[in-house]
Scaffold this active site. Sequence first.
Site, PDB file in Angstrom:
ATOM      1  N   LYS A 118      15.093  -0.004 -52.634  1.00  0.00           N
ATOM      2  CA  LYS A 118      14.597   1.371 -52.744  1.00  0.00           C
ATOM      3  C   LYS A 118      14.640   1.903 -54.189  1.00  0.00           C
ATOM      4  CE  LYS A 118      14.130   2.885 -47.766  1.00  0.00           C
ATOM      5  NZ  LYS A 118      14.286   3.940 -47.067  1.00  0.00           N
ATOM      6  N   LYS A 200       6.569  -8.458 -43.711  1.00  0.00           N
ATOM      7  CA  LYS A 200       6.673  -7.453 -42.378  1.00  0.00           C
ATOM      8  C   LYS A 200       5.567  -6.656 -42.535  1.00  0.00           C
ATOM      9  CE  LYS A 200       9.898  -4.693 -40.972  1.00  0.00           C
ATOM     10  NZ  LYS A 200      11.244  -4.061 -40.253  1.00  0.00           N
ATOM     11  N   LYS A 203       3.572   0.079 -43.900  1.00  0.00           N
ATOM     12  CA  LYS A 203       2.669   0.993 -44.386  1.00  0.00           C
ATOM     13  C   LYS A 203       2.346   1.025 -45.670  1.00  0.00           C
ATOM     14  CE  LYS A 203       5.869   4.683 -45.450  1.00  0.00           C
ATOM     15  NZ  LYS A 203       7.102   3.978 -45.453  1.00  0.00           N
TER      16      LYS A 203
END
Length: 336
Positions: A118, A200, A203
Amino acid sequence: MDEKKVEKKVMLSGIQPSGDLHLGNYLGAIKNWVERTDEFDNFYFMADMHTITVRQTPADLRRRTLEQLALYIASGLDPEKNTLFIQSHVHQHAELGWVLQCYTMFGELSRMTQFKDKSSKHQDNINAGLFAYPSLMAADILLYQPDLIPVGEDQKQHCELTRDVAQRFNHFYGDVFKIPEPYIPKTGARVMCLTTPETKMSKSIPEGCVFMMEKPEDIQRKFKRAVTDSDTENCVRFDPVNKPGVANLMSIYSAVTGKTFEQIEQEFSGLGYGAFKPQVGEAVVEMLRPIREEATRIMKDKGYLESVYRAGAEKASYVAEKTLRKVYKKVGFVAR
Ligand code: TRP
């Protein structure tokens, strides 16, 4: 046997309302929670405090938090049998989160792969909250003294850290925290992206992601365009290494219909992907239809939603406060 004497194990999990809930959340998490409702004493929450470690649009965060709760309920999580709450409504999370930051090491947090990921994606906002996120997650968990934490593979490292922090704290102060086990369900645990089946479902790739509230025609379009494989075999066969796209569609179809891979191979033998993909899409559309309709209805009933999250926060807070009080006493804070 007297049922009341058998204490149920405590199960706890949360999902961040940082994006709309999708098929991966449903098949990988929520569906399993629903099936295990009676077996455990359950706490499920919307991890809204975690979402602000990256910038959110306030109105969207609010809508998604409520929609997530509506979808939990519409999926079959009975608010009478599951404690459903919004993380920020239970102030003990922030309070224990602070204490646990003081028992989590800089080096440990630096090694978290989610932090590395992140922070490389949001280089202009590598804030202290993003770094300390796992301490808050440890607090989320340890407040409720759970036995099991159902999480995806990607959260295993955070669960390990939670155990380490709990053990460190217990080492100083005696048995304050129960040491929880991560619980990774065997089936349906991993739904992959429809366009890049090596990753995976998430969104961040909307064309490869089926959202729970999405319109049937959009869901069908995504399945029809799903990646199968690059060879020309055109055969529905379970081979995750060479045909990850087909394997993913088979896993989804199996999770939705309960059919085994062998049954699926037989059903589509000689038919090819042109028949298979829309059939998977259809099965998913029909599975999600009643959930979407019920969630839409619940979203309009603000009074009901409010009563659920208020009662949930009250129950959660009662349990959390017991742990927090113990912790405050142990570290030497004067009782209030
Ligand atoms: N970190 C989890 C995720 O991103 C969400 C989460 C926050 C969570 N607190 C938790 C999951 C406690 C399980 C238990 O998916």
